[in-house]
Structure formats: C-alpha cells, structure tokens
Motif scaffolding. Structure first.
Motif, PDB file in Angstrom:
ATOM      1  N   ASN B 108      69.297   1.440-128.764  1.00 10.72           N
ATOM      2  CA  ASN B 108      70.812   1.296-128.153  1.00 10.72           C
ATOM      3  C   ASN B 108      70.560  -0.342-128.423  1.00 10.72           C
ATOM      4  O   ASN B 108      69.698  -0.932-128.482  1.00 10.72           O
ATOM      5  N   ALA B 110      73.516  -4.243-128.688  1.00  8.07           N
ATOM      6  CA  ALA B 110      74.258  -5.093-128.965  1.00  8.07           C
ATOM      7  C   ALA B 110      75.297  -4.777-129.603  1.00  8.07           C
ATOM      8  O   ALA B 110      74.389  -5.070-130.628  1.00  8.07           O
ATOM      9  N   ASP B 120      71.291  -3.893-125.655  1.00 11.74           N
ATOM     10  CA  ASP B 120      72.382  -3.414-124.425  1.00 11.74           C
ATOM     11  C   ASP B 120      72.800  -1.909-124.191  1.00 11.74           C
ATOM     12  O   ASP B 120      72.773  -1.223-125.686  1.00 11.74           O
ATOM     13  N   SER B 122      75.627  -1.055-124.176  1.00 18.80           N
ATOM     14  CA  SER B 122      77.149  -1.322-124.621  1.00 18.80           C
ATOM     15  C   SER B 122      77.666  -0.506-125.277  1.00 18.80           C
ATOM     16  O   SER B 122      79.092   0.033-126.107  1.00 18.80           O
ATOM     17  N   GLU B 168      66.190   1.817-125.917  1.00 18.95           N
ATOM     18  CA  GLU B 168      66.268   0.419-126.268  1.00 18.95           C
ATOM     19  C   GLU B 168      65.995   0.148-127.454  1.00 18.95           C
ATOM     20  O   GLU B 168      65.170   0.255-127.354  1.00 18.95           O
ATOM     21  N   ASP B 320      73.463  -2.656-114.410  1.00 22.55           N
ATOM     22  CA  ASP B 320      73.887  -3.079-115.139  1.00 22.55           C
ATOM     23  C   ASP B 320      73.476  -3.279-116.979  1.00 22.55           C
ATOM     24  O   ASP B 320      73.971  -5.243-116.938  1.00 22.55           O
ATOM     25  N   ARG B 321      72.581  -2.828-117.752  1.00 25.99           N
ATOM     26  CA  ARG B 321      72.989  -3.906-119.053  1.00 25.99           C
ATOM     27  C   ARG B 321      74.200  -3.427-120.112  1.00 25.99           C
ATOM     28  O   ARG B 321      73.949  -2.653-120.827  1.00 25.99           O
ATOM     29  N   HIS B 322      75.098  -4.250-119.420  1.00 24.84           N
ATOM     30  CA  HIS B 322      76.654  -4.023-119.952  1.00 24.84           C
ATOM     31  C   HIS B 322      77.306  -4.440-119.087  1.00 24.84           C
ATOM     32  O   HIS B 322      77.340  -4.009-117.815  1.00 24.84           O
ATOM     33  N   GLY B 354      70.315  -7.858-118.814  1.00 22.76           N
ATOM     34  CA  GLY B 354      69.896  -7.959-119.796  1.00 22.76           C
ATOM     35  C   GLY B 354      70.956  -7.556-121.138  1.00 22.76           C
ATOM     36  O   GLY B 354      70.775  -6.876-122.060  1.00 22.76           O
ATOM     37  N   LEU B 355      71.790  -8.623-120.954  1.00 26.65           N
ATOM     38  CA  LEU B 355      72.911  -7.998-121.986  1.00 26.65           C
ATOM     39  C   LEU B 355      72.047  -8.644-123.665  1.00 26.65           C
ATOM     40  O   LEU B 355      71.568  -9.600-123.017  1.00 26.65           O
ATOM     41  N   ARG B 358      68.498  -9.860-123.373  1.00 26.50           N
ATOM     42  CA  ARG B 358      67.601 -10.732-122.433  1.00 26.50           C
ATOM     43  C   ARG B 358      66.913 -10.023-121.571  1.00 26.50           C
ATOM     44  O   ARG B 358      67.550  -8.952-121.118  1.00 26.50           O
TER      45      ARG B 358
END
Lengths: 301, 392
Positions: B108, B110, B120, B122, B168, B320-322, B354-355, B358
């Motif tokens: 994963n 971003a 993240d 996404s 991740e 949500d990391r999203h 956490g996006l 972070r």
C-alpha cells in the motif's frame, strides 16, 4: 509452397459466424486455421472478431479462444506462452489475433514488450484501416485521405508502418499478407509456426462496410491493393527483406497499376482531388524505391 | 523443517510465492514493491523456484500476463503498489470476471498528485468494487501466512476469485521481523496443486468471455456475489485449519482484541491494528473498557462480525487510513451500513488518520479513544468525521 488445392478441408471457423457480408478479416481467419490447424490457443482483444465469434452461449470458433482486453494481446500471449513452457505443452501455437487499432494504437506497448521479451507466439494484425467494430473511426493504420467517422473530410496524416516497427525489434520473422493471396498467407503462417520467438504478420484485410465498396469486391480490392503497390507482400526474415509473388514482379513502376484504380473503387476516397491522388502515387513510388534498394542489398532492416 | 528468517515483509512475500509454488510470475517494478520482485528474480535465477518470470513492460501487462497464464493452467503471482495498481484497474475486473484465482500482493502506497511513496490504503480501497478478495496484514508473519491461505481460498471451487494481500509500504515492506517459514511438505499438503474453474484446452475448445447479452450478464455478476459470500464462510475455516497445522491464526475475518465487555471498540485495518492493541492495554490499565477489532478481510466485508461486536459495544471508533473524497473513510461507511438494520445501535465515530504515511502511534489511538469515550458520555458523536493530527 502449398497450393490452394492442398489446403485442409477441415474448418475451424464454423458456419453462422457474425461477420459482415464480404468481410476480409473473416477470410483471413478461415485461412489462419487452415494453415495452423486446431492446436492453437487464440487471444482476441476487443475488435471485429469479438463480434464475428458470436454472442454467448454460442461460438463460431472450434479452437480455444480467450477474449481479452483491447490493449493486452501481447502481454496475455506472454502469460500463456510461459504457462505452456512450464507445462511442457510447447507443441501448441499461441496466436494473437488483433485489429489495427488494437495493434498499432492501443496495443502497441504490450506487443512491443512481448516482442522484446522474445515471446514465442505469432501475432497477426488484421488491418481494415479503421476501428471497424466501434463504427469506423480513424486509427493509426488509416491511410492518408481516407474518410472515417472521425475524419469526415479525409485523414490528413499517413499510415503508420507497423511491419517495419516490428522489424526494428529484431524479431526473427515479419511478413505482410492479404487474403486475396491465400497461399501466400498460408505459407507465411506455416513458416512462422516453425520459427521460435515472436513472429509478426500484418494482413491487409479489405472491409466493404468501412471502405464503402460492394461486398462482392473484397478479393478484387485486395488484389488491386497489391497490384497498385499501395500494399506490398514481403517478408523480413532475420532482418533480410524479400518481396514475395506477385509484389516481386512489381518493382518496375511500369508494372504497377496506377493507384487511382484502387482509390476510385472505394467511396472512402471519393472526395480526393487529383493533386491528392498524385501525392499518394508519389509516396507509393518512394516506398517502392526503398523496397528495391532493400531487396537488392545485403543489408538488414 | 520450518525455519525462522529475519527479513522484510517484501522478501517474506517472495518466500511465500516460492512456498506456494507459483509457476508464472509477471511483474513490473514500483516503489515500495520492488524488493518483492527482486527477491523472486533471485529465487528463479538461482533455480530455487521453478517458475517463469515475465519482466513485463507495465502493470497492465503484468495483470494481463497473469490472466493468460492462469487461463493456460498454472498458478500465478504478481505484486504492485499505488499507481501500478491503478493502471491495472481494467485488468482487475477482467481477472475476477474470468474467475481466475490470481494472488497479488499490494504494497500500500498513497496516490498522487502530489507524489508520495509512503503508505495509505487509497490505492487498494479504490479497487474495492473490482471483484477481488482483499486481505490486510498487520505483520510479516501474517503476510506469509495470508498469501498461502489466499491461494487455498481462491482455488476453492466455491470461490474461484482473485485475491489481493495488502501490506503497508515501509511500515511492513521494508521492516525486518522474524518470520517462521513453514515446512514445505506441510505447505504442499495444505495447498494442493493449482486448480481453476476453466483452462484453455485444445481437446475442449471453449470460447471464453465472449459477448454476453443483457439476458445473461446479471447471472454472471450474481455468481461472483455468491462466491464472495462463500469466501466469507470459508475464510474462518481455512484460518482455523491453518492455525491447527502451523500454529498461526488470525481470527478469520476480524482480529479481535479485548472486545468482550468493551464499551468502546476501535475498528482498524493493517498495522494500525497493532498500535490499537497497545493503546487498549494502556487504556484498560486505567480502567477504561476498550477493545480493538482489526478488519483483516475487507472484501468480502465481515458484516455479521461487525454486528456481533455492535451488540455489546456502546460506541465504535473507526480509523481510516483512507478518505473517499466528498464522503468519509470507507471503513466508517461500511461499518455504519452493516449496522443500519440493528434496533439498538452503538454510536459510530469516524477518524481519518495516517494518510500518505503519517505515523499513527498507540498514543494517537489513545487520544482517539479518549475523545470517543467523551462523546459516549455526552450521548452523541460531535463530529461525524474527525481528521487526526491535521495542521491548522
């Protein structure tokens, strides 16, 4: 060389297929199976053949066929070829069968990658010079001047030279063909089958629906394409260029019919001016000067 | 013999592909996935792994090659991240629609713009509706075990769907941990040779995936939905059997921690689930009744398990990391949707954290818990979606 009488009687393109009357690609498809038999895995991306095969739960194909994404023929064939190697089934011929849009435009990356990786398969581009399945839009293989639904006043750019792009990949075999010359096509397929690595055959496949001519004239139009020299039959074997019959008799300009004979039979070209026809004729003559030099030289493409 | 190796989740994913005896690997490099395909290249070239490794020219081609190989009768593996996964999008639909049991690791990362290489969800959550099973791992051992479990599940005739095993980037992909690589014979025993619903075969020539009219298309979609429901039933069984054989077990669909009698349940995915356990321990020391539930399987979504948790909890906090722009995090939405028909629902508070990589530490989660408990005391969630540690 196989003669037309020696072609197998078996048919693997079955009755009831859904091609248009006079469809050039469907003639080529029938010849493909006559040349290779039924020990083939066929990959077909989105193209006219998606329709020709007929809708679920029917099919007009008597060989295993995997329908696939528009741009993914080369990569899918790579996966199949790898699986066959692992399974020890290398007597099965993997064939990618794609239209001109799926080859010279959206599929060129996957095809180029497959060729560079020396994937063991035959890739055939059946070229009807437009996106036929979606209603005749311009492709990179549409010739200069041709009407399409997205070039209503005629295409302003020239056709992409895909066989030479493939030859630049240093693959062992590149050839052109046309279903109007069935034995030439069959012989090229049989030769390709025996060669290991990526083999590319580019087939000019006249399309009455898109080119706007009477559907009884498909074979004649294909012959005129070759006789006028706008389409040349040749092979590039390990880089060595060679014209095939009857193109090998047409190096002298006097032997070639004027391009006007070919263009005037198709409504897609009917708006062309004399000056534009002259320009097309000049480009053909230039191409042939190049073919002549290549054919008479020891140099490789 | 089982052996312990200390290695990164990416290398461990390579070990798992080898242990699963994947026969065709097609992959394209992208940070932070690259060390998976490098490890596999090493295994293949040294002869330790008997496989064809196709070094494709794009991720779209990676998935297309896996589809071709799986259709031609062999087990396949690939791995990607973020933009690579997005480029595959069309082929993901094709793989599940063709019912091919491909297993793919998603490291994963971003999505851009702007460029980010940090984690993240996404990327994989954008592929929620492609018909792929989705697993989310919390440590390197789980990465190994989930890949093996995923093949077993995907190749079950009641499922025949592809699966993503998500981990991740950097937090797991480049972090060393001790992992038990189980005995190969025992893995072979757990995971029989490749099986799929159909194979290209010259003796039985089928035309696969030709045009389907509206009279038939919906039935094909319904069969995928049924397969997802079957998978939901099978995942806990397979996880339990795996636990009996190898000693590692992950709670099936949801990894629950101290959820009994918890007023507050912190609902997470991935590594945040590990931090949540630390937070729960600390909060419990202070007498707060808090538990943690890590959604291990996001597709099929564990609706029934969420309902069970909701029976006892008075508030659920989703992390949500999203973010689904214009709405909220998917986890929040889906937990809410799962509970809609319940008579006596708990409160639900959604947190975005956490996006783009972070840090989300146990301290962050303790803060989330404190805030949620305060809202519980007041009897209402004061902010539907709270962004954590946001610069003002």
């Amino acid at each position: 060389m196989v003669s037309i009488k020696e072609l197998p009687r078996e048919e693997y393109l079955l009755k009831g297929h859904a091609a248009c009357a006079g469809c050039g690609p469907s003639i080529a498809l029938r010849l493909l199976f006559k040349a290779l038999g039924n020990k083939v895995f066929l990959v077909v991306p989105a193209c006219c053949t998606t329709v020709i095969q007929g809708p679920y739960p029917y099919t007009s194909f008597a060989v295993p066929l995997q329908n696939m994404l528009f741009e993914a023929t080369g990569a899918t064939a790579s996966g199949i070829a790898a699986a066959l190697r692992i399974r020890g089934l290398e007597d099965i011929t993997v064939v990618g069968w794609a239209g001109d849009g799926g080859t010279v435009d959206i599929g060129i990356q996957a095809l180029s990658g497959a060729a560079e990786r020396e994937t063991n398969f035959i890739y055939i581009c059946y070229d009807n010079e437009a996106y036929g399945n979606t209603g005749l839009q311009r492709s990179g293989a549409t010739p200069y001047g041709a009407w399409t639904t997205t070039t209503p006043t005629g295409k302003k750019e020239r056709k992409k030279n895909m066989p030479f792009i493939m030859a630049a990949h240093k693959i062992p075999y590149v050839a052109t063909a046309c279903p109007s010359y069935p034995t030439d096509f069959v012989n090229k397929l049989r030769k390709a089958k025996e060669i290991k690595g990526t083999k590319y055959i580019h087939v000019l496949a006249p399309c009455p629906t898109g080119w706007r001519y009477d559907s009884s004239k498909t074979v004649e139009i294909g012959r005129l394409a070759v006789q006028t020299g706008i389409w040349a039959l040749y092979e590039i074997e390990n880089g060595k260029f060679r014209l095939n019959f009857p193109s090998d008799r047409l190096v002298d300009k006097a032997k070639r019919k004027p391009i006007k004979e070919y263009l005037s039979m198709q409504e897609r070209f009917r708006h062309l001016t004399e000056a534009e026809i002259e320009k097309i004729q000049m480009w053909i003559d230039e191409d042939w000067e190049y073919y002549r030099k290549l054919a008479s030289s020891e140099a490789c493409v | 013999m089982a052996q312990i190796v200390i290695d990164t989740a990416n290398h461990i994913a390579g070990y798992a592909a080898k242990a699963a005896r994947a026969k065709v690997v097609a992959a394209y490099p992208i940070t932070p996935q690259t060390t998976i395909v490098e490890k596999i290249a090493e295994f293949v070239e040294s002869g330790e792994m008997e496989a064809e490794y196709i070094r494709v020219e794009s991720e779209h081609s990676a998935m297309a090659a896996c589809i071709g190989a799986a259709a031609a009768g062999v087990r396949t593996f690939t791995a990607t991240s973020a933009h690579g996964l997005a480029l595959m999008h069309e082929a993901l639909h094709w793989a599940s629609g063709a019912r091919l049991p491909i297993v793919m690791v998603v490291v994963n990362r971003a999505m851009g713009a702007p460029w980010s290489i940090w984690p993240d969800f996404s990327d994989s959550l954008s592929q929620r509706d492609t018909g792929w099973l989705q697993f989310y791992c919390a440590d390197n051992q789980e990465v190994f075990d989930t890949i093996i479990q995923a093949y077993r599940l995907c190749e079950d005739e009641r499922v025949f769907l592809p699966a993503m095993v998500c981990l991740e980037g950097f937090l797991l992909s480049h972090t060393y941990m001790p992992v038990q690589i189980h005995n190969q014979n025992e893995i072979d025993d757990f995971l029989p040779p490749y099986k799929s619903g159909w194979t290209l075969d010259v003796n039985n020539p089928v035309t696969h995936a030709n045009l389907v009219s509206p009279e038939w298309y919906m039935e094909f979609r319904y069969m995928i939905q049924e397969a997802m429901e079957n998978a939901k039933r099978l995942i806990p069984e397979i996880d339990m059997e795996y636990g009996r054989r190898f000693g590692f077990q992950y709670g099936g669909l949801v990894d629950k921690y101290q959820c009994e009698n918890a007023d507050l349940i912190i609902c997470t995915m991935g590594t945040i689930g590990c931090e949540a356990k630390v937070a729960v321990d600390n909060l419990r020391k202070n007498g707060l009744k808090v538990g943690a539930a890590r959604i291990r399987v996001y597709r099929p979504f564990p609706v029934e398990e969420i309902r069970k948790l909701a029976l006892q909890a008075r508030i659920i906090a989703t992390i949500d990391r999203h973010i689904s722009f214009g709405m909220e995090g998917f986890l929040a939405s889906e937990v809410k949707a799962s509970l809609y028909h319940m008579e006596d629902k708990p409160l639900i508070a959604g947190f975005i954290a956490g996006l783009g990589g972070r840090d989300v530490t146990f301290k962050t989660i303790e803060g989330i818990a404190q805030k949620s408990l305060k809202w519980l005391e007041r009897g209402r969630v004061e902010k539907e979606t709270e962004w954590i540690d946001l610069r003002e």
